[in-house]
Design a protein around this motif. Structure first.
Motif, PDB file in Angstrom:
ATOM      1  N   PRO A 139     -42.782-101.994  36.073  1.00 27.65           N
ATOM      2  CA  PRO A 139     -42.903-102.055  37.539  1.00 27.65           C
ATOM      3  C   PRO A 139     -42.198-103.271  38.121  1.00 27.65           C
ATOM      4  O   PRO A 139     -41.881-103.289  39.311  1.00 27.65           O
ATOM      5  CB  PRO A 139     -44.414-102.128  37.754  1.00 27.65           C
ATOM      6  CG  PRO A 139     -44.993-101.482  36.541  1.00 27.65           C
ATOM      7  CD  PRO A 139     -44.074-101.850  35.407  1.00 27.65           C
ATOM      8  N   SER A 140     -41.927-104.293  37.334  1.00 25.49           N
ATOM      9  CA  SER A 140     -41.271-105.492  37.863  1.00 25.49           C
ATOM     10  C   SER A 140     -39.769-105.525  37.622  1.00 25.49           C
ATOM     11  O   SER A 140     -39.058-106.240  38.315  1.00 25.49           O
ATOM     12  CB  SER A 140     -41.861-106.757  37.219  1.00 25.49           C
ATOM     13  OG  SER A 140     -43.250-106.788  37.356  1.00 25.49           O
ATOM     14  N   VAL A 141     -39.270-104.823  36.616  1.00 22.57           N
ATOM     15  CA  VAL A 141     -37.878-104.993  36.208  1.00 22.57           C
ATOM     16  C   VAL A 141     -37.176-103.640  36.157  1.00 22.57           C
ATOM     17  O   VAL A 141     -37.665-102.707  35.525  1.00 22.57           O
ATOM     18  CB  VAL A 141     -37.783-105.682  34.821  1.00 22.57           C
ATOM     19  CG1 VAL A 141     -36.328-105.775  34.374  1.00 22.57           C
ATOM     20  CG2 VAL A 141     -38.415-107.063  34.868  1.00 22.57           C
ATOM     21  N   THR A 142     -36.031-103.569  36.836  1.00 22.99           N
ATOM     22  CA  THR A 142     -35.198-102.367  36.769  1.00 22.99           C
ATOM     23  C   THR A 142     -34.089-102.583  35.750  1.00 22.99           C
ATOM     24  O   THR A 142     -33.385-103.585  35.806  1.00 22.99           O
ATOM     25  CB  THR A 142     -34.579-102.083  38.147  1.00 22.99           C
ATOM     26  OG1 THR A 142     -35.646-101.882  39.068  1.00 22.99           O
ATOM     27  CG2 THR A 142     -33.707-100.841  38.106  1.00 22.99           C
ATOM     28  N   PHE A 143     -33.991-101.624  34.837  1.00 20.60           N
ATOM     29  CA  PHE A 143     -32.940-101.692  33.826  1.00 20.60           C
ATOM     30  C   PHE A 143     -31.729-100.936  34.344  1.00 20.60           C
ATOM     31  O   PHE A 143     -31.859 -99.829  34.850  1.00 20.60           O
ATOM     32  CB  PHE A 143     -33.448-101.049  32.530  1.00 20.60           C
ATOM     33  CG  PHE A 143     -32.463-101.093  31.399  1.00 20.60           C
ATOM     34  CD1 PHE A 143     -32.488-102.137  30.492  1.00 20.60           C
ATOM     35  CD2 PHE A 143     -31.510-100.101  31.248  1.00 20.60           C
ATOM     36  CE1 PHE A 143     -31.581-102.192  29.447  1.00 20.60           C
ATOM     37  CE2 PHE A 143     -30.590-100.144  30.209  1.00 20.60           C
ATOM     38  CZ  PHE A 143     -30.631-101.201  29.307  1.00 20.60           C
ATOM     39  N   SER A 144     -30.541-101.537  34.212  1.00 17.76           N
ATOM     40  CA  SER A 144     -29.321-100.857  34.631  1.00 17.76           C
ATOM     41  C   SER A 144     -28.503-100.507  33.403  1.00 17.76           C
ATOM     42  O   SER A 144     -28.309-101.354  32.528  1.00 17.76           O
ATOM     43  CB  SER A 144     -28.482-101.760  35.539  1.00 17.76           C
ATOM     44  OG  SER A 144     -29.241-102.135  36.672  1.00 17.76           O
ATOM     45  N   VAL A 145     -28.026 -99.279  33.361  1.00 23.14           N
ATOM     46  CA  VAL A 145     -27.105 -98.900  32.292  1.00 23.14           C
ATOM     47  C   VAL A 145     -25.701 -99.267  32.768  1.00 23.14           C
ATOM     48  O   VAL A 145     -25.276 -98.856  33.853  1.00 23.14           O
ATOM     49  CB  VAL A 145     -27.187 -97.388  31.993  1.00 23.14           C
ATOM     50  CG1 VAL A 145     -26.252 -97.036  30.836  1.00 23.14           C
ATOM     51  CG2 VAL A 145     -28.621 -96.992  31.663  1.00 23.14           C
ATOM     52  N   LEU A 146     -25.013-100.078  31.965  1.00 18.92           N
ATOM     53  CA  LEU A 146     -23.712-100.617  32.386  1.00 18.92           C
ATOM     54  C   LEU A 146     -22.582 -99.974  31.588  1.00 18.92           C
ATOM     55  O   LEU A 146     -22.747 -99.642  30.409  1.00 18.92           O
ATOM     56  CB  LEU A 146     -23.667-102.136  32.157  1.00 18.92           C
ATOM     57  CG  LEU A 146     -24.794-102.976  32.774  1.00 18.92           C
ATOM     58  CD1 LEU A 146     -24.557-104.458  32.471  1.00 18.92           C
ATOM     59  CD2 LEU A 146     -24.875-102.754  34.273  1.00 18.92           C
ATOM     60  N   VAL A 147     -21.446 -99.857  32.239  1.00 16.96           N
ATOM     61  CA  VAL A 147     -20.224 -99.478  31.533  1.00 16.96           C
ATOM     62  C   VAL A 147     -19.881-100.628  30.578  1.00 16.96           C
ATOM     63  O   VAL A 147     -19.932-101.790  30.986  1.00 16.96           O
ATOM     64  CB  VAL A 147     -19.073 -99.265  32.547  1.00 16.96           C
ATOM     65  CG1 VAL A 147     -17.760 -98.975  31.826  1.00 16.96           C
ATOM     66  CG2 VAL A 147     -19.436 -98.162  33.521  1.00 16.96           C
TER      67      VAL A 147
END
Lengths: 595, 474
Positions: A139-147
């Protein structure tokens, strides 16, 4: 994985391999029938030397060694935040293997489904490091999938919103060179290679730690680095825990490097229950724990700070502000020394290898506030505890760390034995970020912060000078002006610098409250001096102001009511002024009578 | 098992068997010579040779008639509840003339590293009945709290008192494992007599490597003792107290071995891995989630030259959860136990004490006492320069506090088990010699409940204003 050779000799965590196929230096390999994780540290013809990250008892000459074709790497994937891993990122506290560590264990987290939301469309041009989609990791951290950083190109496919797993391909990119590249949820990155970014930014925004002695006197900037040396019992670990709890970072990476198992147990018990002051969510929702305690294999301890900083960089690249606490870098340096000794390398200072300073420099250079490849802002702030043998700050690890970090928070045995925590010595500690962060403080609190600090610093200087005199002649012999300085310096130390890590209100302190507390002391001190110049005895001032009660304001007044401190300050200053006016009036009357 | 007859080199405790490729790293070996049999361990193994460290005296061995048996496993020890009440040698073999006790399991003496995430954080207070510990440096189950002592100080008496008072009585779950590391016969006998005299003997196991036993055995002795302790605590659910004495002798044996191996020395000649090695002992301690028992360690070490920065106490302090430091000055002043209060620390105290566990005011009274004691040191040094008469009235109250604290709270009889309420009340009695305005680490409410309850809070000290009296006016 292919067999690259067989063991020739095993000595503790070091093994020699007779090679049958080529391996690269720093390549990750697996050793023996038990499949122990290891790394190639040197090559000499058909022989390779390995450091093994696990207990080696039972290994025999002739057992096989398998290559992986890649350097020691971490997996960057959702599920990292909130988890506890060892020095080479294997999960701890999971599975039914029992309470003891089993050599050869592997990660099993790949099966979990995560809700994915794409943020690019087919046909979009993307740079390396661009975000293709996000996963709400906690709920506190958004994970981003990166190129991947080297895969600049055009998106040719993208997964729809929905559940994904670690190995799923969520996008494909045709690079400018014409290659078709898969973007998977989980990606690997070698721990000893810093992750790239677009540009470094100036470190001019403080990272608020909630510790008054640090934020107000020895601030650290976002993207900065600090060293925290102190003898045992001076409170390094408690302070590191306080920083992990109170700092205004998005993600905390806590590296327990060669320290006590019970301390990790404490973090694991407390952090899920404690509230993140910024989000109100459990602290564990923003925390990554890397735990390689003192009794765990020494080579994995060496790797643990690289594992930690690589994970920190990965979250920085997603646009987060990350703070990493390493406790203790001395244990890391000792692991380096132990391995160098086993390799019979020529020792430099105190048995440490000659490359200790360059390794330390390279580690602390991974701190920084940056523009990411995707154009966002992110930062990695590094705070390294140092455990100097015998509390001697001239030893190599303390000395070199001091050279490569910009803030120096020296812990003091005498303060600790008086139970003055955090035992940060105000004489001898420093921060090079003072000037850079001053405009932020002025903006945030509306107070001339630089001037306020100077006045408080002058009082502490005066106190240090007077303490030396008191030790020789006693406080009784000092003039009123100096007795007042001693009293108010005590208030500054007790009521501002000392902070109770266990107190619900005092454990962490917001910037506005910090400034108000310091201002109270400084203005009361100056009002008192003025009264003394008008002939008022310092004892009269002490009667007029309840100094002990002012010293308890830090525990009595919560952050969101800190204007009450200003009321207390106004009352105290007014009381002093009243005494002064009465004295002046009495003198005027005497003089009037005399004339 | 593989037997090899004849070795190629003997160098102190090290044997080299060339042309032998079959040894596993760390496996245990039996070294048999006409003079007797020793155990040892493979230090390094390769396709060309194996190097063996022998835990025993190699005097008189000859290269040609030494037989080496490779057992194919690391050193294991049979342990179980039947080991209690018994006396073993430094390698865990019976020393009391009886056959080996029936073992519940055999376990690797080196132990395995505990997953830090499987640990339960220790927070159950142990009442030792020693005020200096219970009030100021509270011990909890699963803690490692060493005694930093020096030659001639009563560390043995204090360790015995803690063991008997924490472990004696009716609590049948408590067991004591005692490891003697190179200590004299009479010291070991003294421990044994007091355990036997207390009725605790049946719940005590002794591992003795005495001063005239082979020093190399000393490397194994604490590991053997901890292997039994781990079994009793984590498998059998007992509360186990382990006393290791004297860790200085252990570290010296390690140094001797390291020098024999031609390793690069660290500080004062101790090997660079002394921290890691000590941690491999001290970390075998604690509690495990979901299991009832606990393993508490009280290692004792004598600081060479009374120097707390010497590598042995220094590295111990970095691993353990605090330390009890004994003071020669207090000992000379006739105070038992001579606990150096400002230098001592229990890191786990903060989460153990308080309402429900000890007493609601415990944390505050301890913090205030530490602060007052620190100020007392300054006042005493000032008094030696200026004389007591030149001190301010406030400073003189500190001298009264110090006297009341040291003779009232600190000092007690080696047989006395003092209950916690009495202990904390004695702390308040000492603090009540100080003016209330000096007690800044105590909340108003706590102050109202406890301050001045005892003796000594003289007139003129109770109020906010006017305290300190006329003596402050110069």
């Amino acid at each position: 994985m292919t067999r690259v050779g067989r063991l020739r000799r095993i000595t503790g965590p070091i093994a020699e391999v007779a090679l049958e196929a080529p391996v690269g230096v720093m390549e990750a390999v697996f050793v023996g029938d038990a499949h122990l994780a290891a790394e190639v540290i040197s090559l000499d013809g058909d022989r390779a030397t390995l450091q093994i990250y696990e207990e080696t008892a039972g290994l025999r000459p002739g057992e096989p060694v398998e290559g992986t074709g890649a350097p020691l790497s971490v997996t960057i994937a959702p599920g990292i935040v909130g988890a506890t891993v060892d020095g080479i990122q294997r999960p701890l506290g999971v599975g039914d293997a029992g309470p003891y560590l089993v050599p050869g264990a592997t990660s099993t987290d790949a099966e979990r489904a995560w809700p994915f939301t794409p943020t690019v469309a087919v046909g979009d041009a993307v740079d390396g490091g661009a975000v293709v989609g996000t996963v709400p990791e906690t709920p506190s951290v958004t994970f981003s999938v990166l190129v991947p950083p080297d895969a600049k190109g055009t998106v040719t496919s993208v997964a729809p919103a929905g559940d994904v797993r670690h190995d799923d391909v969520v996008a494909q990119v045709r690079t400018d060179a014409g290659d078709e590249r898969d973007v998977t949820v989980a990606q690997r990155w070698p721990v000893r290679t810093p992750r790239p970014f677009a540009a470094r930014l100036e470190a001019d925004r403080p990272m608020i730690t909630g510790q008054r002695v640090l934020d107000t006197f020895f601030p650290i900037a976002r993207g900065g680095s600090a060293s925290l040396p102190g003898p045992f019992g001076a409170g390094k670990t408690v302070l590191q825990h306080s920083l992990a709890k109170g700092s205004d970072a998005d993600v905390i990476v806590y590296v327990g490097c060669g320290e006590r198992g019970n301390e990790m147990a404490q973090v694991l018990r407390e952090f899920p229950e404690l509230e993140d002051p910024r989000t109100g969510r459990p602290l564990m929702d923003r925390t990554i724990l890397v735990a390689n305690t003192s009794n765990m294999p020494v080579a994995a301890r060496e790797a643990s700070i690289y594992t930690g900083v690589t994970l920190a960089e990965a979250y920085r690249d997603m646009g987060h502000h990350v703070a990493l606490m390493a406790d203790s870098t001395s244990r890391w340096a000792e692991a380096l020394r132990e391995i160098a000794g086993r390799l019979e390398e020529m020792p430099a200072e105190e048995g440490y290898p000659a490359y200790l300073p360059s390794r330390l420099a390279a580690f602390y250079e991974r701190a920084g506030r940056v523009t990411t490849l995707a154009g966002a802002e992110g930062s990695v702030t590094l705070i390294g505890a140092v455990s100097p043998p015998g509390g001697d700050f001239t030893e190599p690890v303390t000395q070199h760390t001091q050279r490569f970090t910009r803030a120096f928070w020296a812990l003091d045995r005498d303060l600790a034995s008086a139970r003055h925590y955090p035992a940060v010595r105000w004489q001898g500690s420093y921060s090079f970020y003072e000037d850079a962060v001053a405009p932020w403080w002025r903006e945030a609190t509306g107070v001339d912060w630089r001037d306020l600090r100077r006045r408080a610093g002058d009082l502490l200087e005066e106190d240090a000078r007077l303490e030396r005199m008191v030790r020789l002649v006693g406080a009784e012999a000092l003039p009123d002006r100096q007795r007042w300085a001693l009293l108010l310096a005590d208030l500054l130390k007790e009521g501002v610098l000392r902070q109770n890590a266990l107190h619900p209100i005092d454990a962490s302190c917001a910037p506005a409250k910090q400034v108000r507390l310091v201002r109270l002391v400084v203005e009361l001190y100056e009002a008192g001096l003025e009264a003394i110049r008008s002939g008022v005895a310092w004892l009269r001032l002490r009667e007029a102001v309840d100094v002990a009660a002012l010293g308890r304001l830090k525990e009595a007044v919560p952050d969101d009511e800190s204007e009450r401190i200003d009321d207390a300050r106004d009352d105290a200053v007014a009381a002093v002024a009243a005494v002064r006016r009465a004295a002046e009036a009495a003198r005027a009357e005497r003089e009037g009578v005399a004339t | 098992m593989i037997d090899v007859v004849g070795v190629d080199r003997i160098d102190g405790p090290l044997l080299v068997v060339e042309g032998f490729a079959g040894a596993a790293y760390g496996e245990v070996v039996e070294v048999t010579a006409p003079t007797g049999t020793h155990l040892g361990e493979v230090l390094s193994t390769g396709t060309d040779a194996a190097i063996i460290e022998v835990w025993g005296d190699t005097t008189g061995l000859r290269t040609e008639d030494v037989a080496v048996r490779f057992r194919g496993e690391t050193l294991r020890l049979g342990v179980g509840p039947a080991s209690l009440g018994r006396v073993f040698d430094g390698l865990g073999r019976p020393r009391d003339g009886l056959p080996a006790p029936p073992a519940a399991v055999t376990a690797d003496v080196h132990g395995a590293a505990l997953d830090p995430a499987a640990r339960a954080y220790p927070s159950d207070v142990i009442r030792t009945g020693v005020s200096a510990i219970d009030a100021m440096n509270t011990l909890v189950r699963g803690q490692k709290l060493p005694i930093f002592s020096a030659a001639g100080l009563p560390h043995d008496a204090l360790a015995t008192q803690i063991a008997l008072q924490a472990g004696g009585g009716e609590d049948e779950d408590v067991a004591v494992v005692f490891a003697a590391l190179g200590i004299a016969h009479d010291v070991a006998a003294g421990f044994r007599e007091r355990f036997e005299g207390s009725g605790l003997a049946g719940r005590t196991a002794l591992f003795l490597n005495l001063a005239d036993d082979p020093p190399m055995e000393r490397i194994v002795t604490p590991r053997a003792a901890l292997t039994l302790a781990e079994h009793l605590a984590f498998e059998a659910g007992r509360h186990v107290l382990v006393i290791l004495t004297d860790m200085t002798n252990y570290a010296e044996a390690l140094r001797e071995l390291s020098a024999r191996k031609n390793e690069v020395p660290g500080r004062k000649g101790y090997p660079g891995y002394l921290y890691t090695d000590l941690a491999s002992l001290y970390e075998r301690c604690g509690r495990i989630r979901g299991r009832p028992g606990s393993l508490t360690q009280i290692p004792i070490l004598t600081m060479p030259g009374d120097d707390v920065t010497h590598p042995i106490p220094d590295l111990t302090g970095y691993v353990t959860e605090g330390q009890i430091v004994l003071s020669r000055a207090l000992h000379r002043a006739g105070i038992y136990p001579p606990v150096d209060v400002p230098a001592s620390l229990s890191r786990l105290m903060k989460d153990g004490i308080g309402e429900g566990a000890t007493r609601a005011d415990h944390a505050e009274v301890a913090a205030q006492t530490f602060a007052a004691y620190a100020r007392l040191r300054d006042v005493r040094s000032l008094a030696t320069i200026l004389g007591e008469n030149a001190l301010s009235a406030t400073d003189r109250t500190y001298l009264a506090f110090g006297e009341a604290f040291e003779s009232g709270l600190l000092a007690q009889d080696p047989e006395e088990a003092r209950d916690l309420d009495t202990t904390l009340d004695l702390a308040w009695a000492a603090l009540s010699h100080l003016p209330a305005s000096e007690l800044g680490r105590v909340s108003e409410a706590t102050l109202a409940a406890h301050y001045g309850g005892g003796h000594g809070a003289g007139a003129g000290h109770g109020g906010g204003a006017g305290h300190g009296g006329a003596g402050d006016a110069t």
